[in-house]
Structures are given as structure tokens and as C-alpha cells.
Design a protein around this motif. Structure first.
Motif, mmCIF file in Angstrom:
data_model
loop_
_atom_site.group_PDB
_atom_site.id
_atom_site.type_symbol
_atom_site.label_atom_id
_atom_site.label_comp_id
_atom_site.label_asym_id
_atom_site.label_seq_id
_atom_site.Cartn_x
_atom_site.Cartn_y
_atom_site.Cartn_z
ATOM 1 N N ALA A 1 0.853 -1.194 0.000
ATOM 2 C CA ALA A 1 0.000 0.000 0.000
ATOM 3 C C ALA A 1 0.885 1.240 0.000
ATOM 4 O O ALA A 1 1.799 1.359 0.809
ATOM 5 N N VAL A 2 0.604 2.128 -0.949
ATOM 6 C CA VAL A 2 1.390 3.363 -1.060
ATOM 7 C C VAL A 2 0.451 4.545 -1.313
ATOM 8 O O VAL A 2 -0.733 4.364 -1.591
ATOM 9 N N THR A 3 0.994 5.742 -1.233
ATOM 10 C CA THR A 3 0.210 6.951 -1.451
ATOM 11 C C THR A 3 1.017 7.905 -2.329
ATOM 12 O O THR A 3 2.227 7.715 -2.487
ATOM 13 N N GLU A 4 0.340 8.913 -2.943
ATOM 14 C CA GLU A 4 1.079 9.734 -3.917
ATOM 15 C C GLU A 4 2.071 10.703 -3.270
ATOM 16 O O GLU A 4 3.092 11.010 -3.849
ATOM 17 N N PHE A 5 1.746 11.207 -2.092
ATOM 18 C CA PHE A 5 2.707 12.016 -1.328
ATOM 19 C C PHE A 5 2.221 12.130 0.103
ATOM 20 O O PHE A 5 1.090 11.739 0.426
ATOM 21 N N GLY A 6 3.104 12.620 0.974
ATOM 22 C CA GLY A 6 2.723 12.830 2.365
ATOM 23 C C GLY A 6 2.160 14.231 2.554
ATOM 24 O O GLY A 6 1.787 14.898 1.590
ATOM 25 N N ARG A 7 2.126 14.668 3.792
ATOM 26 C CA ARG A 7 1.509 15.958 4.076
ATOM 27 C C ARG A 7 2.456 16.852 4.872
ATOM 28 O O ARG A 7 3.477 16.386 5.370
ATOM 29 N N THR A 8 2.113 18.119 4.962
ATOM 30 C CA THR A 8 3.000 19.059 5.652
ATOM 31 C C THR A 8 3.200 18.629 7.095
ATOM 32 O O THR A 8 2.299 18.060 7.720
ATOM 33 N N VAL A 9 4.377 18.916 7.608
ATOM 34 C CA VAL A 9 4.646 18.582 8.999
ATOM 35 C C VAL A 9 3.826 19.491 9.908
ATOM 36 O O VAL A 9 3.234 19.059 10.887
ATOM 37 N N ARG A 10 3.757 20.754 9.520
ATOM 38 C CA ARG A 10 3.035 21.723 10.351
ATOM 39 C C ARG A 10 1.534 21.602 10.103
ATOM 40 O O ARG A 10 1.101 21.480 8.956
ATOM 41 N N GLN A 11 0.758 21.634 11.176
ATOM 42 C CA GLN A 11 -0.698 21.633 10.992
ATOM 43 C C GLN A 11 -1.132 22.987 10.456
ATOM 44 O O GLN A 11 -0.480 24.000 10.718
ATOM 45 N N ASN A 12 -2.230 23.017 9.715
ATOM 46 C CA ASN A 12 -2.712 24.286 9.177
ATOM 47 C C ASN A 12 -3.783 24.879 10.085
ATOM 48 O O ASN A 12 -4.060 24.340 11.161
ATOM 49 N N GLY A 13 -4.396 25.972 9.651
ATOM 50 C CA GLY A 13 -5.355 26.683 10.489
ATOM 51 C C GLY A 13 -6.652 25.928 10.730
ATOM 52 O O GLY A 13 -7.450 26.317 11.575
ATOM 53 N N ALA A 14 -6.881 24.870 9.977
ATOM 54 C CA ALA A 14 -8.139 24.133 10.110
ATOM 55 C C ALA A 14 -7.903 22.785 10.787
ATOM 56 O O ALA A 14 -8.689 21.862 10.618
ATOM 57 N N LEU A 15 -6.835 22.700 11.558
ATOM 58 C CA LEU A 15 -6.443 21.459 12.225
ATOM 59 C C LEU A 15 -6.308 20.322 11.202
ATOM 60 O O LEU A 15 -6.719 19.191 11.431
ATOM 61 N N GLY A 16 -5.758 20.680 10.064
ATOM 62 C CA GLY A 16 -5.475 19.673 9.050
ATOM 63 C C GLY A 16 -4.048 19.861 8.570
ATOM 64 O O GLY A 16 -3.253 20.589 9.186
ATOM 65 N N THR A 17 -3.737 19.212 7.455
ATOM 66 C CA THR A 17 -2.407 19.372 6.867
ATOM 67 C C THR A 17 -2.566 19.534 5.359
ATOM 68 O O THR A 17 -3.569 19.117 4.792
ATOM 69 N N ASP A 18 -1.571 20.120 4.729
ATOM 70 C CA ASP A 18 -1.630 20.339 3.287
ATOM 71 C C ASP A 18 -0.676 19.377 2.570
ATOM 72 O O ASP A 18 0.025 18.605 3.201
ATOM 73 N N HIS A 19 -0.686 19.459 1.241
ATOM 74 C CA HIS A 19 0.094 18.513 0.432
ATOM 75 C C HIS A 19 1.588 18.619 0.732
ATOM 76 O O HIS A 19 2.136 19.706 0.741
ATOM 77 N N GLY A 20 2.213 17.476 0.966
ATOM 78 C CA GLY A 20 3.622 17.479 1.317
ATOM 79 C C GLY A 20 4.447 16.568 0.437
ATOM 80 O O GLY A 20 4.239 16.528 -0.784
#
Lengths: 575, 412
Positions: free
Chosen positions: B312-331
Motif C-alpha cells: 500500500a502506497v500513497t502519492e505524497f505525504g503531508r506538511t509537517v506543520r498543521q494548518n489553520g483548520a487542524l489539518g495538513t496540506d500537500h507534502g
């Protein structure tokens, strides 16, 4: 093509015809766009007939010349998404030549009924800026959804939608439905065929996040106006449309060492040097050469790709998130000297560098050949006769890439009207679905089920991921999973089980027709041509085994079975 | 019913005979290796799946995303608590992870990154064949192919399987069937009448390609019906899967594998990892679902475990820092998961790049220290016998990640 304006066949001489055509254009100004002027004379009278006879003379091994009935079916099979019963009558009445000339001038054909239906699809009519505003408003509504649960349900539903999920997925769905409406009901069939052809040639992927709101405009503003016009216009319109600029990343491509950037990096080298998306991006340049113009063997090198990419730096998109439009940003442009295909593009050209490249490519003999080859493959056969390709390429060169003129070369060629070309093409999923509905004279109230059928058969509309678009040969469409979907569509349509599509097969069973008669009528309706004896016998056996009680209860059942079996049979997978 | 004028083909009468005609032994002990490719689309936050508890900087960058209930695995990594159903497999040494896995191309576009991964050529969009299609074409393993050599549980063929190799895509096993003919019997009888009818029509097709496609199609149908029963009856459905996309896909792949139909490659994609907002709740739900589905798959496989490898793999990870919506962006870097009888499990593979500002990719994302192709190449070699790395991944100059036990050393 019931609403045809004057039949030019009635005018004895050409200047009169031209006048009449101009008058017709003026009459229809309300629903017509600016017509691209003709660069070559109309097809000579009886061109298809003469071509068919010549084909038989030249190539006796292919068999006798096409009969008049075959000729009509063949013309309709190549120029439309499939013949409606009324189309055969029309072509028989006005002749194939007049029909072809009419289709070559869509602006002269009244298509108001379809235009009215398209108004319902906002993704077709609205600008990207308007669609983006819609999207923002919708997201705001969703954010303030009454309950948390409701929001969860909505989120789950939107995720369920394969790769078109997320914001804007609905727009692509609307476009797919509008395309089905046009393919089934538009009187301007050749224009729709060519829009499909060029969209595929200059493919963009509607599933890519930022492109969803742009695809409608791309087809409407960049492809459609030039579908029968000049290749160079098409090339220029696609090159500057935000959908293409985003899809093939040119909007982010900038000079690797532009002076502006050097200045920046001197002061803030760490922060800026690591910003993503800076520097040259060759995606558009590569596909421009390989897929849009020269073709993979068109005689260019990796250096040409890089040089072309340098020419297009700065061709970017302004206000992508609110009002996307083409913009040239001098700061991103590489203003040094470039050398493309041996031609020097002098330093300091700015925005005109890209235009110079497009001019160079549109004039290149490889482009003429590449485009000619693709057109002949679409209209004649998977293995394009090379002599015809050469003649079409000559027309490209002598008319400055006039698409209508290239089509005339094909439409008067013995190659197209050879018996070898008869039913030589496998119908794409779009052609199969639209053509089947047309053959049965179906009324489409809601095109969603048709768009879904096309997707299941393997051609999700506006969702071809690769820049190559969808294939145009049998190999692309004939596969195991797809065959099941083709047959199931045939059976469902014949039984009236496609939601939102009404078909009336009662005429096939009129007068208590028996299996033999029902089959013959269905064959004629579907343009099934000659069935092999095996197929005919076999279908007949299957019709005879329907219990009499069933037929008594529901007379249409014989017609439904006959049409289902024929539409699903191998013969009807071809056009 | 009148006789079918073409006659019913004899080999459809018995599945053993049918399978033998493809060179597949119906012997349940026959060893056929299978590769299952699970694509987690949307960009999975690898740092939440395996959280580096020792990285002090994370407390500052993503305070809202660290889960105190994470399960410590080894040297400073903790498994997301929602993946607890996978813990027994990890302890049983059949499940391994790799961390800081990804593609060298820096794109943060889902579309581009997914495309690159499915093509196996990061940065190059014009590659013709998907990586699995190439793997199948390069494969030296196995005998003659059945019509169900490669299957995707999907409405249409994923990019990874598009290309020169034959592959079959269907949304569900239940959808692989024909409608009954109008005016005839319904149900299973009606469908088999339809099948016989069209099988005969296509057998008589003048066009050899059409005839061949018909043959493949109806053979696949026959295989599925004989082995799994029309309408899916006769399928062993005793294993409980979550009723979600992940559960459904894996249940159907397990059914195909267990039915021993000659499947070598199975494909499914599971979306929903694009957690831009409210990541903790969203991710817990999705990982819980994935964990339960994978655990069910493993238990369901039974005797086929030793022959199966799931990656199982994914296209990319996410930002280390959380964003303003308690989520993460494309990393950038993320994780990969490997499950199989030959996996040298209970380990996390890869080199930890660190999460200090200087160690991060572009100063914001986990760096990539293991090319995802190193993970996939190992799987293609072990399961399909693909040894030509350059042909499998054109332009790839890296190596393979060694996460399998040597053949013959299976502990199971």
C-alpha cells in the motif's frame, strides 16, 4: 437534419450557390457564429459516388463499388454519431454531396432546439469566474450545514464519486451530460464529431483539481470556434487557455535564471531557492511537439523541447482562483536567444517567442502529416491509407491548415468510399451510446444514464488523464470488461431501461409482425447492413423461442429482444 | 428451450477442465504468487500513521495532531491507535512499514503525483504503460494466462494497469454479469441464457479482434460463475469486513485470490486521505477502516497468505506543520505498508531523515529517503519474477528495498 436551410443542390451554378449560402448564413445570424470563409471550393456534385466507383476500379479485389444505400449509410456512419432513420431519407433526397457540404458549414444549420436544452447546464454556459463563485457559495453553504451529521453525509457522498470527487466534480458531470445531448440531438453532427476529435487531440483532464471549472470554457472558447477552421487558430487558442496552461503546467514554468530571480536570490537565497514550482517546466513544450503538432517522429530533439519550453516561459494564468485568464508575465520569461528546429528566435522577443514557435510548428510539414494522419484515421480506417494521408497533408500545406479543406479532401477520396473502409472502424463508447439512441429515435429527457453508460464502457467523458486523450483505434476500445458493458447497455436501452431515455419500438412489431419481419425491420432501423447468415439464423432462433404468451401480453417484447441482440452483436460494434 | 445452433462449448462444463485449459492446476496446494497493489489516494499523512515520538520539534509544529494513545513500536515510532487491528500482524512479523517513502518529483498536485506513481516514472507524463502493466509484460513467472490474470476493483482500468498487458476492471464481482434477455427467464437462468447467446454471437464474429475479446470476456464470466457462483453465491463470506470501499475492495480481491482463478495482480484504490481539515477525527475513522479491512483480508486469505504480497502506497505525504483548520496540506514523504507471508515484518524500513527545519524538504515536508519504486520493484520481482529494473522503471537508478525473507525461509 430536418431543419436544413436551402438545399444548394437546387441551384444550378456555383456562384448562385455561394450567394445562397451567404443568404442562409445571414438568415441564421441569430444562432450562428462567425463563419470561417471557405478556402477551397465546395465538393463537386456526386463526389462520393464518383469516388466509390473509382475505388472499385482501382482496387477490384476490394469488391464491387458501394451501392447507393451503402454509400448513404457510410457517409452517415462517418460524419455523424450514427444515422437516425430520418437522416437516411434526407441524404437520399438531397444527395451525399449536399449533405456533406451542409455539415461542413454548421453555422448554416439551425440547432435552436439543442441550444435551448444546453441552457440548463451551467457548466456549459458560465464563465470560469462564475463557476468559481458558484463553488465558493456552495462550500459556504455546506460549511454552515444545519447539523454536523448532514455535513458528514454530504462529505461521504461527494467522496463516493470516483476521481471527479471534491469541489467542482459536478461541473464535469454536467459537461458530460451536455455532450451526450449534443451527440444525440444536435443537427450539426460533423461539428460535434470534430469538437470531440480536437478536444481529444488537445486533451485536458477534467479531474485535475484546478481544471474542473475551466473545461467548459476550454471546449466552448478554444476548441469549438475553430473545429472546422484553421489549425493555427486552434493551436493558439489552446496554448493560451488556462485549462491547457494548468494541465500541462506551463503556467508555473519560468526562466531558470531570469534576472529578476537572480536579484531575489541574492538577498533571500535560502527562502526563495526552496520555493516549489520555480524554474523551467517542459511538460507543455514536450506534448506540444509530440502530440499537438509534429508527432513523436516529427524530427525534433530534446534540445528543441527545452528551447520551446524557454520560449513559453511567462505564458501563465492570472487570478487562477477567482477569474482565471491568460497572462504574459515578463518577470517569468526567459528573454535570451533560443534555437527551435534550427530557427533562431532572437533575444528580447518576450511574449512573441511563443507565437513564433506556434507559427513555426503550424507551418512545419511534419505537423501537416501528423494531423492528416490522425484525421484519416478518424474518418477512414485504423491503418490510414498513406496516399490519402499525403494528399490531406498537401491540402493542409496549400490552405494554411484549413480544416474544412482537409475534410473535403477526405470526403471526396476513393479511400474513404472503398469497400475496405465500410464498417472498418470500431465505435468508441461515445459513438456506440449516442449512435444507438439516434438509431432508435430515442428522446433524451435526462442524459445522466447515457453519460454513465459511456463511462462504464470505458470512456469517462472529459476524464482522459493522459495528454494523448482517448485512443482512436480498435485496440483502445475492444477489451473484456468493456464488451460486457457494451452488451448490457444494448440490452438495457432496447428494454427502455435507461433512465431518462424514451425509446418506442412499437413500429417494429406493427401488424403483428413475426420474428422474421421484426428482425428485418430492426436490421434496417439499426443500419445493421448485412448480417452473417450465422448471426441472422441465431438471432432468429432466439426470437422464435419467446413464448407466445409473452408476446400476447407485451407485443414489444420481440422488438426489444431483436434490438438488444443486434445492438450487442459484434457487427454493430462497428461503424 | 431450443438448442443453441452453435452448441455450448464443452470446456465450460467443469471448472477443473476449464482451468486446466489455461495451464492452471485446480490443485488447491498449487503455488501462484499474487501481488496486490493498494493505492491510498489523496496523500496520506505518514507522520500520523507512524509518529516519530522522539522528534521534539513535532510538538511545536503539529500539537493538535499528536495522539497520546499512539502505540509505541520501536526506536521512537508509534503506530496510530486506530491501526490497532494491524498490531497482531506486525507482532506476527507479516506486516512491515517503510517510512519517508515517496517520489523524487516535487509536485504537490494530486493528479500529477498519482499519475507519476501509477506510471512509475516521476516527472514524466508521456509514459505509455502503467507500472503494473509493464511488470506483467516483463513477468517471467507463471504459465499461460487466464482471463483473470490482472484485475482492478474499479469502474475503469487504473492507469497503473493500462498498457500492453491484458487486465480486467470491474466495480464489483456482482457487476460481472449480463442482463437477462427481454421476454425470457430472469435471474441466474436468464443471465446464463444471455451469456450463451452472446458467447455464440461473438464466437462467430468475422473480426478476429472482436472474436478474441468475446472469448476472453465469456471465459472470464464462466470462470467467475463456476468458481464463485452466479450472484456471488457459493462464495465464502464468513470473514467480516467493514462495509466501506476498503472493506469491499479487499473482500473481492481475497475472494478472487482464494478461488484460485489464476490472478497474479490485483488492484484497488482507496481515497479520502486528503485531510486538509479536522484531521484527527477524519483520519482516525479512515485508518480504523483501513486497519480492520486489512486485518480481515489477512484472516480471509487463509492458505493463500504465503503466496500473497500486498503493498500500500500513497502519492505524497503531508506538511509537517498543521494548518489553520487542524489539518495538513500537500507534502512530500510518507509511508508504505507491506503485508504478506514472505514479508520480513515487525519492522519499519527506511532511513529516518529527521524532522528538524533543516532536514525537512522545502523546509516544510518530511523528506524522501526511500524511493517508492524501491518498494514496488521488490514486490514485482518477488511476485512476478521481474528482474529488469530498468525496463520496469525507465530512468530509475536506485535499488530495491529488502523487506522480504529469502524464499524458502517462510516462517508460516
Amino acid at each position: 437534419m430536418a431543419h436544413v436551410v436551402p438545399h444548394r443542390a437546387n441551384f444550378p451554378d456555383r456562384s448562385w450557390r455561394a450567394l445562397a449560402a451567404m443568404a442562409a448564413t445571414a438568415l441564421l445570424a441569430a444562432c450562428a457564429r462567425t463563419a470561417v470563409p471557405d478556402r477551397t471550393p465546395p465538393l463537386p456534385d456526386d463526389a462520393p459516388r464518383a469516388a466509390a466507383d473509382e475505388a472499385a476500379l482501382r482496387d477490384p479485389q476490394a469488391g464491387p463499388a458501394l451501392t447507393d444505400a451503402e454509400l448513404i449509410d457510410h457517409v452517415l456512419a462517418r460524419v455523424t454519431f450514427g444515422a437516425r432513420p430520418a437522416d437516411r431519407e434526407l441524404v437520399a433526397r438531397i444527395g451525399p454531396t449536399a449533405f456533406l457540404e451542409e455539415q461542413l458549414h454548421p453555422e448554416r444549420i439551425d440547432d435552436a432546439a439543442v441550444a435551448g436544452r444546453l441552457a440548463a447546464y451551467r457548466a456549459v454556459t458560465a464563465s470560469p469566474a462564475e463557476l468559481l463563485r458558484d463553488l465558493a457559495a456552495r462550500q459556504k453553504r455546506e460549511a454552515s450545514a444545519e447539523s454536523f451529521l448532514q455535513a458528514m453525509v454530504q462529505a461521504e457522498e461527494s467522496r463516493a464519486r470516483a476521481r471527479t470527487d471534491g469541489p467542482g466534480g459536478a461541473f464535469v458531470g454536467e459537461l458530460a451530460q451536455a455532450k451526450m445531448v449534443r451527440a444525440v440531438a444536435s443537427e450539426r453532427q460533423l461539428e460535434e464529431v470534430m469538437v470531440d476529435f480536437w478536444f481529444n487531440h488537445f486533451n485536458v483532464f477534467g479531474g485535475k483539481d484546478r481544471i474542473r471549472t475551466l473545461v467548459g470554457s476550454y471546449e466552448r472558447d478554444a476548441i469549438r470556434p475553430h473545429a472546422l477552421g484553421r489549425f493555427r487558430d486552434l493551436l493558439g487558442a489552446t496554448a493560451q487557455h488556462p485549462a491547457m496552461l494548468v494541465y500541462l503546467d506551463n503556467w508555473r514554468s519560468s526562466a531558470s535564471t531570469s534576472p529578476a530571480r537572480q536579484r531575489r536570490t541574492e538577498f533571500r537565497w535560502l527562502a526563495k531557492a526552496k520555493r516549489p514550482g520555480r524554474g523551467l517546466n517542459e511538460n507543455y513544450a514536450r506534448e506540444l511537439l509530440e502530440l499537438h503538432t509534429l508527432g513523436v517522429d516529427g524530427g525534433y530533439t530534446q534540445e528543441d523541447v527545452t528551447e520551446v519550453a524557454r520560449c513559453f516561459t511567462g505564458w501563465t494564468v492570472a487570478e487562477l482562483r477567482s477569474d482565471p485568464r491568460y497572462l504574459f508575465r515578463r518577470g517569468m520569461h526567459d528573454d535570451g536567444e533560443k534555437r527551435v528546429l534550427g530557427t533562431v528566435i532572437e533575444a528580447g522577443g518576450g511574449e512573441s517567442d511563443g507565437q513564433a514557435v506556434l507559427d513555426l510548428l503550424a507551418r512545419h510539414p511534419s505537423t501537416a502529416r501528423f494531423v492528416a494522419n490522425k484525421l484519416v484515421r478518424r474518418f477512414v480506417s485504423d491503418d490510414p491509407p498513406q496516399l490519402l494521408v499525403e494528399r490531406v497533408a498537401e491540402t493542409f500545406e496549400s490552405t494554411g491548415g484549413d480544416i474544412r479543406s482537409m475534410l473535403r479532401t477526405i470526403f471526396s477520396s476513393p479511400e474513404l468510399f472503398s469497400r475496405r473502409a465500410l464498417r472498418a472502424k470500431v465505435r468508441s463508447p461515445l459513438e456506440l451510446v449516442a449512435g444507438s439512441v439516434r438509431a432508435l429515435g430515442g428522446d433524451v429527457d435526462d442524459a445522466l444514464s447515457l453519460a454513465r453508460a459511456v463511462e462504464r464502457i470505458g470512456e469517462p467523458l472529459y476524464q482522459a488523464q493522459p495528454p494523448t486523450g482517448y485512443g482512436d483505434t480498435a485496440g483502445a476500445w475492444v477489451s473484456s470488461g468493456a464488451l460486457l458493458a457494451r452488451i448490457n447497455f444494448a440490452l438495457a436501452l432496447a428494454e427502455g431501461r435507461m433512465d431518462g431515455v424514451r425509446v418506442d419500438l412499437s413500429s417494429l412489431v406493427e401488424g403483428e409482425a413475426g420474428p422474421d419481419q421484426v428482425l428485418s425491420r430492426a436490421q434496417a432501423l439499426l443500419g445493421a447492413g448485412e448480417l452473417s447468415d450465422r448471426t441472422r439464423e441465431f438471432v432468429l432462433a432466439r426470437l422464435r423461442e419467446v413464448p407466445a404468451k409473452r408476446v400476447e401480453k407485451k407485443p414489444d417484447v420481440l422488438a426489444e429482444r431483436a434490438v438488444g441482440l443486434l445492438l450487442g452483436a459484434p457487427e454493430l460494434q462497428r461503424r | 428451450m431450443t438448442m443453441n445452433p452453435f452448441g455450448r462449448r464443452h470446456f465450460l462444463q467443469g471448472s477443473a477442465v476449464l482451468l486446466a485449459s489455461f495451464g492452471v492446476s485446480a490443485d488447491p496446494g498449487a503455488r501462484k504468487r499474487k501481488l496486490v497493489f493498494l493505492f491510498l489516494t489523496g496523500g496520506l499523512d505518514g507522520l500520523s500513521v507512524l509518529s516519530p515520538t522522539a522528534e521534539a520539534g513535532l510538538r511545536e509544529l503539529r500539537p493538535g495532531l499528536l495522539d497520546e494513545k499512539a502505540i509505541p513500536l520501536e526506536s521512537g515510532l508509534a503506530l496510530h491507535p486506530a491501526l490497532a487491528p494491524l498490531l497482531p500482524l506486525y507482532r506476527d512479523n507479516v506486516l512491515a512499514f517503510a517510512h519517508a517513502v515517496g517520489q523524487p518529483d516535487p509536485t504537490r498536485s494530486h493528479f500529477d503525483a498519482q499519475d507519476y506513481l501509477e506510471l512509475g516514472t516521476p516527472g514524466v507524463k508521456s509514459t505509455r504503460d502503467g507500472w503494473l502493466s509493464r511488470a506483467l509484460q516483463l513477468s517471467s513467472a507463471g504459465g499461460p494466462r487466464t482471463p483473470l490474470d490482472a484485475v482492478a476493483i474499479s469502474q475503469h482500468l487504473p492507469r497503473s494497469l493500462q498498457g500492453g498487458a491484458k487486465a480486467f476492471a470491474f466495480g464489483s464481482l456482482g457487476a460481472v454479469r449480463l442482463r437477462p434477455l427481454a421476454g425470457g427467464p430472469g435471474g441466474a437462468r436468464g443471465r446464463s441464457l444471455a451469456r450463451d447467446t452472446f458467447e455464440a454471437l461473438y464466437a462467430g464474429a468475422r473480426d478476429p479482434n472482436m472474436a478474441a475479446a468475446g472469448k476472453e470476456t465469456f471465459e472470464a464470466l464462466a470462470l467467475l460463475e463456476e468458481r464463485l457462483g452466479l450472484d456471488g453465491r457459493g462464495r465464502d463470506e464468513s470473514t467480516e469486513y467493514p462495509r466501506t470501499a476498503a472493506g469491499n475492495s479487499l473482500r473481492q480481491l481475497a475472494a478472487l485470490i482464494k478461488a484460485d482463478l489464476g490472478l497474479r495482480v490485483g488492484c484497488a484504490s482507496i481515497g479520502g486521505w486528503d485531510t486538509h481539515a479536522n484531521q484527527p477525527g477524519e483520519l482516525s475513522r479512515r485508518l480504523g477502516d483501513l486497519g480492520r479491512a486489512l486485518a480481515a483480508f489477512w484472516s480471509d486469505l487463509g492458505d493463500a497468505r504465503d503466496d500473497t504480497l500486498l503493498v500500500a502506497v500513497t502519492e505524497f505525504g503531508r506538511t509537517v506543520r498543521q494548518n489553520g483548520a487542524l489539518g495538513t496540506d500537500h507534502g512530500h514523504g510518507s509511508i508504505a505498508l507491506m503485508l504478506g507471508g514472505r514479508v520480513d515484518g515487525g519492522k519499519v524500513y527506511g532511513r529516518w531523515p529527521g524532522a528538524s527545519p533543516a532536514a525537512l524538504h522545502d523546509g516544510r515536508d518530511l523528506a524522501v529517503t526511500t524511493d517508492v519504486r524501491a518498494v514496488l520493484a521488490t514486490a514485482a520481482e518477488a511476485q512476478l519474477g521481474v528482474s529488469d529494473l530498468g525496463a520496469l522503471f525507465p530512468g530509475y537508478r536506485g535499488s530495491k528495498l529488502g523487506y522480504l525473507r529469502a524464499p524458502g525461509l517462510s516462517l508460516r
